[in-house]
Every structure is written in structure tokens, then in C-alpha cells.
Design an enzyme around this catalytic site. Structure first.
Site, PDB file in Angstrom:
ATOM      1  N   ASP A 238       4.592  -2.856  -1.156  1.00  0.00           N
ATOM      2  CA  ASP A 238       5.327  -2.737  -2.431  1.00  0.00           C
ATOM      3  C   ASP A 238       6.452  -1.711  -2.278  1.00  0.00           C
ATOM      4  O   ASP A 238       6.536  -1.019  -1.270  1.00  0.00           O
ATOM      5  CB  ASP A 238       4.377  -2.301  -3.565  1.00  0.00           C
ATOM      6  CG  ASP A 238       3.713  -0.973  -3.275  1.00  0.00           C
ATOM      7  OD1 ASP A 238       2.591  -0.981  -2.737  1.00  0.00           O
ATOM      8  OD2 ASP A 238       4.333   0.077  -3.536  1.00  0.00           O
TER       9      ASP A 238
ATOM     10  N   GLU B 133      -8.349  -3.569   3.826  1.00  0.00           N
ATOM     11  CA  GLU B 133      -7.577  -3.004   4.936  1.00  0.00           C
ATOM     12  C   GLU B 133      -8.381  -2.941   6.237  1.00  0.00           C
ATOM     13  O   GLU B 133      -7.808  -2.716   7.306  1.00  0.00           O
ATOM     14  CB  GLU B 133      -7.071  -1.602   4.568  1.00  0.00           C
ATOM     15  CG  GLU B 133      -6.042  -1.614   3.440  1.00  0.00           C
ATOM     16  CD  GLU B 133      -5.651  -0.216   2.985  1.00  0.00           C
ATOM     17  OE1 GLU B 133      -4.467   0.108   3.009  1.00  0.00           O
ATOM     18  OE2 GLU B 133      -6.551   0.551   2.594  1.00  0.00           O
TER      19      GLU B 133
END
Ligand code: ADE
Length: 230
Positions: free
Chosen positions: A196, A11
Site C-alpha cells: 500500500d 506473511e
């Protein structure tokens, strides 16, 4: 100075690789990458997964670097059917869905001491950040982010979090960073891109989508630093 916190290496990678004149500064168990992006002073750190690591990092970054703003960048699970894979979200507020002193008469999510359930993000800076998302080609969804110390991969749980707190997104750090920033009076922005659906498929989707989602959020962060960094 702009402070950036991400939970995982994936990230932060894109941002860290774009920083000039980086020095690695170790404090406690954390490494702070201090450098500049397009001439704007920046400090970035990978905090680790979960609310405790996120809190440690936000507190240390605040005390050591006194950033003008802390941006939390990364990926998240979608709690709303309106959100899809790789959609960008910017928090209007954050909540800790697993904070629960309800047996003592408090509402679920209530944080004692400061008597808050929701931690609002800085409105002006978050609006500017949303403009930066648009500049990178993504229309951001402004919504409530719910954090807890669990990877949500269960439709029943996801529906409960969404209904109880009006949240559209879940992660494991944002609300902890929001909590620390609020206590310290540091403005914060939460940028999360969907990796997700926080459901049965999340364990397959997350590893596949994580890198791509992380980079989308990072690009908006870089745009923000370039435009508004100090
Ligand atoms: N970060 C990304 N997806 C997540 C999920 N499903 N639950 C918690 N944190 C997440």
C-alpha cells in the site's frame, strides 16, 4: 540455522508450508516452526503486529536457537513516490520513527543506551539477499525502513516520516527486530514488499495486496535459504 520472523500468518504461510520435518515448539506466547528447506536448517515464527511482539520474538529466537541470521519478511507501506505496489525492498538500515526523547534534547528516533538512531542491516547478507530477489524476477530497492506502532494511512504523516528519516518504506516491526539483533550481535536482513501507499487508500489496498506482496517477499527468502542457509 536461518531464523525467519513475520508479523502475520499471511506473511509466513508460504515459507512454513515449504519446510520439511517441521516441529512446533512453544515458548512463552510464541510458536517456533523448526524444520528444513532444501536441507537447510530453519526456524520460523509469526511474532504478531507491532514492535513489542517483534522484539519478544527476536529475543526469544536468538536465545533459544542462536540463528546465524534473522530475516524479517513481510509487507510494507510505501513512503516514496518511486515505490509502487508489489515492489521489493531490502533495508540498508532501520529506524524507529516513534522513538522520541526530543524534549530532553535528543534527536527524534534516538535510542538511548546504545546511542543510535539508525540500525544498519548486515551489508554482505543483504547484498546477497538482493541477488536472491533478482533471481525471483524482482529488482529490489535498497532503502531505509521506518517502523512505529501505527498503521500509516495518512499523507501528511507519511511525508513527515520520509523527510525526517530519509525512509522510503514503513512497517510496524523491522526496526524493533533490528534493535534486538544489534544488541545481541545477530546479523539481520529486512525484506519487505509493498502492499500500500501508506496514504488515504492504504486501508483498501492493504487487505487486497497483502497476500500477494507477502508471497513475493517469501519467495526471495526461500531462494536465500536455499543458496546461503546453513
Ligand atoms: N505494513 C504494511 N503497510 C503498512 C502501513 N501503511 N503502515 C504500517 N505498516 C504497514
Amino acid at each position: 540455522m536461518t531464523g525467519i520472523i513475520a508479523a502475520m500468518k499471511t506473511e509466513l504461510e508460504l515459507i512454513r508450508n515449504k519446510l520439511d520435518n517441521v516441529t512446533e515448539e512453544k515458548h512463552g506466547g510464541l510458536v517456533f516452526y523448526r524444520g528444513s528447506y532444501k536441507g537447510k536448517e530453519t526456524v520460523a515464527a509469526i511474532c504478531g503486529i507491532g514492535k513489542v511482539y517483534a522484539s519478544m520474538c527476536a529475543e526469544a529466537m536468538t536465545l533459544l536457537y542462536a540463528p546465524d541470521v534473522i530475516i524479517n519478511t513481510g509487507v510494507a507501506g510505501a513512503l516514496s513516490d518511486k515505490l509502487h505496489m508489489l515492489d521489493c525492498t531490502v533495508a540498508d538500515k532501520c529506524v524507529q520513527y516513534d522513538m522520541d526523547t526530543s524534549p530532553l534534547g535528543d534527536p527524534v528516533g534516538f535510542v538511548s543506551g546504545i546511542s543510535k538512531i539508525y540500525f544498519p542491516a548486515d551489508k554482505d547478507l543483504s547484498d546477497r539477499f538482493a541477488e536472491c530477489c533478482k533471481k525471483t524476477g524482482k529488482e529490489p530497492v535498497v532503502c531505509t525502513v521506518a517502523s512505529g506502532d501505527a498503521f500509516v494511512a495518512d499523507t501528511k504523516k507519511k511525508k513527515w516520516i520520509s523527510k525526517e528519516f530519509g525512509a522510503s518504506v514503513c512497517d510496524m516491526e523491522s526496526a524493533a527486530i533490528a534493535h534486538v539483533c544489534t544488541v545481541n550481535g545477530v546479523p539481520f536482513i529486512i525484506s519487505r514488499c509493498i502492499s500500500d501507499g501508506a496514504d488515504d487508500g492504504a486501508k483498501f489496498d492493504f487487505p487486497t495486496m497483502c497476500g500477494m506482496a507477502a508471497d513475493i517477499s517469501s519467495n526471495a527468502v526461500l531462494e536465500f535459504i536455499e543458496r546461503y542457509g546453513g
